[in-house]
Design a protein around this motif. Structure first.
Motif, PDB file in Angstrom:
ATOM      1  N   ALA B  74       0.850  -1.575  -0.066  1.00 42.97           N
ATOM      2  CA  ALA B  74       0.204  -0.122   0.008  1.00 42.97           C
ATOM      3  C   ALA B  74       0.777   1.142   0.260  1.00 42.97           C
ATOM      4  N   ALA B  75       1.795   1.298   0.925  1.00 47.57           N
ATOM      5  CA  ALA B  75       3.208   2.408   0.671  1.00 47.57           C
ATOM      6  C   ALA B  75       4.059   2.586  -0.554  1.00 47.57           C
ATOM      7  N   TYR B  76       3.836   1.112  -0.985  1.00 47.64           N
ATOM      8  CA  TYR B  76       4.042   1.392  -2.686  1.00 47.64           C
ATOM      9  C   TYR B  76       3.518   1.946  -4.329  1.00 47.64           C
ATOM     10  N   ASP B  77       1.915   2.270  -3.692  1.00 49.70           N
ATOM     11  CA  ASP B  77       0.842   2.971  -4.128  1.00 49.70           C
ATOM     12  C   ASP B  77       0.920   3.953  -4.580  1.00 49.70           C
ATOM     13  N   THR B  78       0.609   4.393  -2.758  1.00 50.30           N
ATOM     14  CA  THR B  78       0.719   6.351  -2.494  1.00 50.30           C
ATOM     15  C   THR B  78       1.593   6.156  -3.276  1.00 50.30           C
ATOM     16  N   GLY B  79       3.008   6.133  -3.342  1.00 46.05           N
ATOM     17  CA  GLY B  79       4.039   6.566  -3.647  1.00 46.05           C
ATOM     18  C   GLY B  79       4.629   6.675  -5.320  1.00 46.05           C
ATOM     19  N   ALA B  80       3.639   5.449  -5.454  1.00 40.45           N
ATOM     20  CA  ALA B  80       3.703   5.345  -6.666  1.00 40.45           C
ATOM     21  C   ALA B  80       2.970   6.687  -8.045  1.00 40.45           C
ATOM     22  N   ALA B  81       1.734   6.757  -7.096  1.00 42.76           N
ATOM     23  CA  ALA B  81       0.621   7.489  -7.171  1.00 42.76           C
ATOM     24  C   ALA B  81       1.377   8.569  -7.163  1.00 42.76           C
ATOM     25  N   ARG B  82       2.292   9.256  -6.360  1.00 44.56           N
ATOM     26  CA  ARG B  82       2.351  10.877  -6.077  1.00 44.56           C
ATOM     27  C   ARG B  82       3.662  10.809  -7.248  1.00 44.56           C
ATOM     28  N   ILE B  83       3.931   9.745  -7.315  1.00 41.66           N
ATOM     29  CA  ILE B  83       5.759   9.975  -8.133  1.00 41.66           C
ATOM     30  C   ILE B  83       4.969  10.427  -9.854  1.00 41.66           C
ATOM     31  N   ALA B  84       3.779   9.071 -10.277  1.00 38.05           N
ATOM     32  CA  ALA B  84       3.175   9.509 -11.075  1.00 38.05           C
ATOM     33  C   ALA B  84       2.636  10.387 -11.284  1.00 38.05           C
ATOM     34  N   SER B  85       2.024  11.255 -10.692  1.00 35.04           N
ATOM     35  CA  SER B  85       1.658  12.523 -10.899  1.00 35.04           C
ATOM     36  C   SER B  85       2.160  13.675 -11.598  1.00 35.04           C
ATOM     37  N   GLU B  86       3.674  13.737 -10.666  1.00 36.33           N
ATOM     38  CA  GLU B  86       4.708  14.959 -11.090  1.00 36.33           C
ATOM     39  C   GLU B  86       5.435  14.376 -12.510  1.00 36.33           C
ATOM     40  N   LEU B  87       5.345  12.378 -12.800  1.00 34.64           N
ATOM     41  CA  LEU B  87       5.608  13.001 -14.676  1.00 34.64           C
ATOM     42  C   LEU B  87       4.914  13.375 -14.822  1.00 34.64           C
ATOM     43  N   ASP B  88       3.044  13.439 -15.141  1.00 35.57           N
ATOM     44  CA  ASP B  88       2.074  13.335 -15.809  1.00 35.57           C
ATOM     45  C   ASP B  88       2.447  14.950 -16.115  1.00 35.57           C
ATOM     46  N   ALA B  89       2.733  15.456 -15.125  1.00 39.62           N
ATOM     47  CA  ALA B  89       2.902  16.614 -15.115  1.00 39.62           C
ATOM     48  C   ALA B  89       4.377  17.523 -16.027  1.00 39.62           C
ATOM     49  N   GLY B  90       5.145  16.512 -16.271  1.00 37.79           N
ATOM     50  CA  GLY B  90       6.314  16.715 -16.684  1.00 37.79           C
ATOM     51  C   GLY B  90       7.813  16.845 -16.723  1.00 37.79           C
ATOM     52  N   HIS B  91       7.123  16.555 -15.196  1.00 36.05           N
ATOM     53  CA  HIS B  91       8.676  17.106 -14.419  1.00 36.05           C
ATOM     54  C   HIS B  91       9.340  15.560 -14.347  1.00 36.05           C
ATOM     55  N   ASP B  92      10.950  15.771 -13.720  1.00 34.11           N
ATOM     56  CA  ASP B  92      11.034  13.934 -13.732  1.00 34.11           C
ATOM     57  C   ASP B  92      11.533  13.763 -12.759  1.00 34.11           C
ATOM     58  N   VAL B  93      11.559  12.720 -12.224  1.00 37.21           N
ATOM     59  CA  VAL B  93      11.466  12.147 -10.579  1.00 37.21           C
ATOM     60  C   VAL B  93      13.188  11.675 -10.883  1.00 37.21           C
ATOM     61  N   PHE B 103      19.187  -4.598  -6.530  1.00 34.41           N
ATOM     62  CA  PHE B 103      20.190  -6.097  -5.850  1.00 34.41           C
ATOM     63  C   PHE B 103      19.429  -5.306  -4.669  1.00 34.41           C
ATOM     64  N   TYR B 104      18.050  -6.567  -4.317  1.00 36.58           N
ATOM     65  CA  TYR B 104      17.265  -6.256  -3.332  1.00 36.58           C
ATOM     66  C   TYR B 104      16.493  -5.281  -2.677  1.00 36.58           C
ATOM     67  N   GLY B 105      16.676  -3.899  -3.990  1.00 33.11           N
ATOM     68  CA  GLY B 105      16.211  -3.011  -3.942  1.00 33.11           C
ATOM     69  C   GLY B 105      14.847  -2.291  -3.667  1.00 33.11           C
ATOM     70  N   SER B 106      14.729  -1.802  -2.637  1.00 33.69           N
ATOM     71  CA  SER B 106      12.545  -0.954  -2.696  1.00 33.69           C
ATOM     72  C   SER B 106      12.715  -0.847  -4.380  1.00 33.69           C
ATOM     73  N   PHE B 107      13.426  -0.131  -4.863  1.00 35.08           N
ATOM     74  CA  PHE B 107      13.092   0.230  -5.802  1.00 35.08           C
ATOM     75  C   PHE B 107      12.241  -0.322  -6.772  1.00 35.08           C
ATOM     76  N   MET B 108      12.783  -1.026  -6.821  1.00 35.96           N
ATOM     77  CA  MET B 108      11.848  -3.223  -8.047  1.00 35.96           C
ATOM     78  C   MET B 108      10.171  -2.681  -7.426  1.00 35.96           C
ATOM     79  N   TYR B 109       9.568  -2.131  -6.119  1.00 35.26           N
ATOM     80  CA  TYR B 109       8.839  -1.981  -5.722  1.00 35.26           C
ATOM     81  C   TYR B 109       8.048  -1.399  -7.348  1.00 35.26           C
ATOM     82  N   LEU B 110       8.468  -0.156  -7.003  1.00 36.47           N
ATOM     83  CA  LEU B 110       8.340   1.497  -8.163  1.00 36.47           C
ATOM     84  C   LEU B 110       7.742   1.134  -9.474  1.00 36.47           C
ATOM     85  N   HIS B 111       9.372   0.466 -10.003  1.00 36.79           N
ATOM     86  CA  HIS B 111       9.560   0.033 -11.286  1.00 36.79           C
ATOM     87  C   HIS B 111       8.267  -0.775 -11.568  1.00 36.79           C
ATOM     88  N   ALA B 112       7.814  -1.669 -10.803  1.00 40.03           N
ATOM     89  CA  ALA B 112       7.249  -2.803 -11.717  1.00 40.03           C
ATOM     90  C   ALA B 112       5.054  -2.035 -11.238  1.00 40.03           C
TER      91      ALA B 112
END
Lengths: 233, 233
Positions: B74-93, B103-112
């Motif tokens: 759920a935390a990654y769902d919320t984080g991904a949604a906030r990041i998506a809002s920035e990307l939709d607005a044309g901002h790099d994140v 390599f065992y990094g939490s970024f994989m959950y955002l990548h997916a």
């Protein structure tokens, strides 16, 4: 006071993937050492080229690429002796290493010869393993997954035995073994999950599904067998 | 035009082990995202602290550390949604990742969650694996040696089965599993070749022979089982 030997990882090829620590050490070095395959330019020196001071002394270790170990061992004996002379004179020596010094890196041969007698500091670098994963968009391992790293020259029976022992496989040093490795992965039902990467992060980088990989691969090439993205959702 | 998401590896902890590419991306970022264990400071943010522009917006993902997966998802769902809002607005994140993102990094959950819809670039970093080897002076693998990476929480039977399947073992995420892992390695005759490392390259780094390791270990700790230096001479 004797000098310190720094074994400095430079990452997979893109000079921007050099760490700030490596850049600082190279930029202030008075003596630089690096291996070069006999008859070729040194990839390590090319990665660090924009950082090497113009007045640094350079110790080049020309390493013959032969199946026999003795000629390469002799080259590292000679290189270690030249480095030892500099250390004895109180000069630090910065040894340039492609990737990471302790992950299939030739620096291990110098470390074995010099660490018993001199101060040695190893500066880790970005390894080809995670660089290939990054450029191909393939996460390696998450949660409680297991990864195995296999060198491509392993005999076929050993390869087959190890292929199913992990969630993620990285096969390094693919080179001339590519057709044999592809055949084994196809026979074991793993080829569809496999990607082929050569010269990751360099301008000449190649990324392909394994089935489309060329018949001949350079030494700096890798096959990654990973799960899809779904397990991380 | 939507923005690009950068998953940027920061290395194991020493801010000098950040790559020049990561430093450039962070230093010019307008939006930064990173995970933090709920109730704790973010290690990723601490590593990058001297690089983050004062006026960058920060998206913090507070990840609960629970055995159940759903709260973290759920935390990654919320984080991904906030990041998506920035990307939709044309901002790099720029998303900060300890070690290497894949390599065992939490970024994989955002990548997916985000790679199917947005441009994503992964910048590899120095992994804890090679950093622990570097600080303990233990080469990992050379020539045709095989390495296996095991997470410490694996069940004992699976651990035992895999321990002898490689020349080099790295056991990550040791944490509270340390006493159990030590007992297994002792029973299998591997403890004398094993070193324990926690918080590699940070000021609080600890390096000990496994037999002298503390009873309680932090999450960021590792056991390396390697050959000695002799095989590389």
């Amino acid at each position: 006071m004797t000098g310190t030997l720094y074994g400095v990882g430079l990452g997979p090829g893109d000079p921007e993937l050099v760490t700030r620590k490596a850049a600082r050490l190279i930029g202030s070095a008075r003596v630089i050492a690096y291996p070069a395959l006999a008859g070729s330019d040194s990839l390590a020196r090319a990665i660090a080229a924009d950082l090497i001071p113009a007045d640094a002394r350079e110790i080049v270790m020309e390493v013959p690429m032969t199946p026999a170990r003795e000629p390469a061992q002799a080259a590292y004996d000679t290189g270690a002796a030249r480095i030892a002379s500099e250390l004895d004179a109180g000069h630090d020596v910065v040894c340039l290493c492609e990737g990471d010094p302790f992950f299939y890196g030739s620096f291990m041969y110098l470390h074995a010869r010099l660490a018993p007698r001199y101060a040695v500091e190893v500066v880790p670098g970005v390894s080809s393993l995670t660089a290939c994963a990054a450029v191909s968009g393939r996460p390696l391992v998450a949660r409680n997954e297991v990864m195995t790293v296999l060198p491509g020259p392993l005999p076929e029976a050993e390869l087959r035995r190890r292929l199913h022992a992990a969630d993620t496989l990285a096969i390094l040093k693919v080179g001339r073994h590519l057709p044999r490795l592809r055949a084994v992965l196809e026979a074991e039902g793993l080829a569809e999950r496999a990607v082929y990467v050569e010269r990751a992060t360099l301008a000449e980088e190649v990324r392909l599904p394994l089935r489309d990989a060329p018949e001949t691969a350079p030494y700096f090439s890798m096959i990654l067998v990973t799960k899809g993205a779904d397990p991380w959702l």
